[in-house]
Scaffold this motif. Structure first.
Motif, short mmCIF file in Angstrom:
data_model
loop_
_atom_site.label_atom_id
_atom_site.label_comp_id
_atom_site.label_asym_id
_atom_site.label_seq_id
_atom_site.Cartn_x
_atom_site.Cartn_y
_atom_site.Cartn_z
N ALA A 100 0.74 -1.19 0.32
CA ALA A 100 -0.35 -0.21 0.50
C ALA A 100 1.52 1.52 0.18
CB ALA A 100 -1.17 -0.18 1.05
N ARG A 101 1.86 1.00 1.09
CA ARG A 101 3.04 2.19 0.95
C ARG A 101 3.27 3.17 -0.34
NH1 ARG A 101 4.48 0.07 5.75
NH2 ARG A 101 5.66 -0.46 5.28
N GLU A 102 3.85 1.71 -0.71
CA GLU A 102 4.47 1.74 -2.11
C GLU A 102 3.62 1.67 -3.07
OE1 GLU A 102 5.48 -2.06 -4.37
OE2 GLU A 102 7.22 -1.85 -2.97
N ALA A 103 2.31 1.71 -2.92
CA ALA A 103 1.06 2.58 -3.88
C ALA A 103 0.88 3.92 -3.36
CB ALA A 103 0.40 1.46 -3.97
N GLY A 104 1.28 4.79 -2.26
CA GLY A 104 0.84 5.41 -2.19
C GLY A 104 -0.24 5.99 -1.20
N THR A 105 -0.36 4.94 -0.51
CA THR A 105 -1.27 5.15 0.07
C THR A 105 -1.26 4.53 1.18
OG1 THR A 105 -3.97 5.02 0.13
CG2 THR A 105 -2.81 3.35 -0.91
N THR A 106 -2.50 3.93 1.94
CA THR A 106 -2.00 3.63 3.74
C THR A 106 -3.04 2.13 3.37
OG1 THR A 106 -4.17 5.52 4.09
CG2 THR A 106 -1.65 5.38 4.33
N LEU A 107 -2.66 1.48 4.88
CA LEU A 107 -3.42 0.25 5.11
C LEU A 107 -4.34 0.46 6.24
CD1 LEU A 107 -4.28 -2.49 3.77
CD2 LEU A 107 -2.28 -3.50 5.83
N ARG A 108 -4.97 -0.09 6.04
CA ARG A 108 -6.11 0.25 6.86
C ARG A 108 -6.66 -2.03 7.47
NH1 ARG A 108 -7.60 5.53 8.95
NH2 ARG A 108 -9.51 4.25 10.20
N LEU A 109 -7.11 -1.69 8.53
CA LEU A 109 -7.59 -3.18 9.16
C LEU A 109 -9.23 -3.15 9.31
CD1 LEU A 109 -5.51 -4.50 11.69
CD2 LEU A 109 -4.81 -5.28 9.04
N ALA A 110 -9.76 -4.02 8.70
CA ALA A 110 -11.50 -4.18 9.40
C ALA A 110 -11.96 -5.56 9.85
CB ALA A 110 -12.06 -3.59 7.78
N ALA A 111 -12.56 -5.17 10.83
CA ALA A 111 -13.61 -5.99 11.69
C ALA A 111 -14.30 -6.54 11.95
CB ALA A 111 -12.43 -7.00 12.62
N PRO A 112 -14.92 -6.93 12.79
CA PRO A 112 -16.48 -6.82 13.72
C PRO A 112 -16.00 -6.01 15.00
CG PRO A 112 -16.24 -8.85 12.75
CD PRO A 112 -14.76 -8.31 12.29
N ALA A 113 -16.87 -5.33 15.03
CA ALA A 113 -16.39 -4.19 16.19
C ALA A 113 -16.87 -4.93 17.76
CB ALA A 113 -18.53 -3.26 15.91
N GLY A 114 -15.90 -4.30 17.66
CA GLY A 114 -15.71 -4.55 19.66
C GLY A 114 -14.95 -5.88 19.01
N HIS A 115 -13.78 -6.74 18.47
CA HIS A 115 -12.84 -8.30 18.42
C HIS A 115 -12.04 -7.64 18.58
CE1 HIS A 115 -11.28 -11.20 15.95
NE2 HIS A 115 -11.86 -11.61 16.34
N LEU A 116 -12.10 -7.91 19.83
CA LEU A 116 -10.57 -7.79 20.71
C LEU A 116 -9.24 -8.38 19.74
CD1 LEU A 116 -11.54 -8.45 24.46
CD2 LEU A 116 -11.78 -6.38 23.29
N GLU A 117 -9.22 -9.63 19.29
CA GLU A 117 -8.26 -10.07 19.06
C GLU A 117 -7.96 -9.80 17.61
OE1 GLU A 117 -6.40 -14.64 16.46
OE2 GLU A 117 -8.02 -14.45 17.84
N SER A 118 -8.32 -8.44 17.30
CA SER A 118 -8.25 -7.79 15.93
C SER A 118 -7.60 -6.56 16.48
CB SER A 118 -9.52 -7.42 14.72
OG SER A 118 -9.55 -8.98 14.40
N GLN A 119 -8.45 -5.75 17.42
CA GLN A 119 -8.54 -4.65 18.17
C GLN A 119 -6.28 -4.85 18.37
OE1 GLN A 119 -10.93 -4.13 21.36
NE2 GLN A 119 -12.70 -3.62 19.57
N ALA A 120 -6.21 -5.52 19.06
CA ALA A 120 -5.10 -6.47 19.35
C ALA A 120 -3.80 -6.55 18.37
CB ALA A 120 -4.65 -7.22 20.70
N LEU A 121 -4.42 -6.77 17.00
CA LEU A 121 -3.61 -6.93 15.84
C LEU A 121 -3.08 -5.47 15.43
CD1 LEU A 121 -1.71 -9.08 13.89
CD2 LEU A 121 -4.04 -9.01 12.80
N ALA A 122 -4.72 -4.94 14.96
CA ALA A 122 -3.94 -3.15 14.57
C ALA A 122 -3.38 -2.90 15.39
CB ALA A 122 -5.42 -2.82 14.36
N ALA A 123 -3.01 -2.95 17.25
CA ALA A 123 -2.29 -1.86 17.98
C ALA A 123 -1.04 -1.99 17.72
CB ALA A 123 -2.95 -2.16 19.59
N ARG A 124 -0.82 -4.09 17.98
CA ARG A 124 0.39 -3.94 17.75
C ARG A 124 1.43 -3.84 16.69
NH1 ARG A 124 -1.50 -9.41 19.74
NH2 ARG A 124 -1.29 -10.03 16.66
N LEU A 125 0.58 -3.58 14.89
CA LEU A 125 1.24 -3.73 14.15
C LEU A 125 0.60 -1.16 13.75
CD1 LEU A 125 0.42 -6.43 11.77
CD2 LEU A 125 2.20 -5.60 13.16
N HIS A 126 0.28 -0.81 14.96
CA HIS A 126 0.45 0.48 14.14
C HIS A 126 -0.54 1.03 13.58
CE1 HIS A 126 3.19 0.98 18.01
NE2 HIS A 126 3.97 0.68 17.23
N LEU A 127 -1.62 -0.05 13.40
CA LEU A 127 -2.99 -0.36 11.82
C LEU A 127 -4.17 0.63 12.75
CD1 LEU A 127 -1.64 -2.95 10.17
CD2 LEU A 127 -1.04 0.00 9.23
#
Length: 132
Positions: A100-127
């Motif tokens: 995404a950075r090479e393409a000149g943009t950013t990446l966002r993760l998408a997951a169901p609201a309140g999904h703790l595992e996805s929230q933790a992954l996003a936080a660890r990867l700073h996304l």
């Protein structure tokens, strides 16, 4: 584990079988809004939106990537049950973020609201994390 990440465009028969195994392990909430794993895979391949992690010519994980005007959005991330906790999902996300950075943009993760595992992954990867 050196996992190669790619956007799957010309899947082999083995790739199709591996994708079925990856999403066979997926919980039902992960497949929404698709009615089945087969539908998710078919749509991802048709739109060339399926990003996969490959090791020794076998697919271990997959996700859908939407290339939107406001950035890329990664969803439906799933890794085969027997391969989890070995960094495959993290590698998929990190490499997709690099593309995404090479393409000149950013990446966002998408997951169901309140999904703790996805929230933790996003936080660890700073996304940023979007709700599905």
């Amino acid at each position: 584990m050196p996992v190669a990440v790619e956007i799957l465009s010309s899947p082999s028969e083995q790739d199709h079988a591996d994708l079925a195994k990856i999403y066979a392990d997926a919980p039902d909430w992960l497949l929404a809004p698709y009615a089945s794993a087969a539908e998710l895979i078919q749509q991802g391949l048709a739109d060339e939106r399926l990003v996969v992690g490959r090791f020794n010519d076998r697919l271990l994980g997959a996700a859908l990537v939407a290339r939107l005007d406001e950035g890329w959005r990664l969803s439906h991330l799933c890794v085969r049950q027997v391969t989890r906790q070995r960094g495959v999902g993290r590698r998929l996300v990190e490499e997709t973020a690099r593309l995404a950075r090479e393409a000149g943009t950013t990446l966002r993760l998408a997951a169901p609201a309140g999904h703790l595992e996805s929230q933790a992954l996003a936080a660890r990867l700073h996304l940023p994390l979007d709700s599905l």
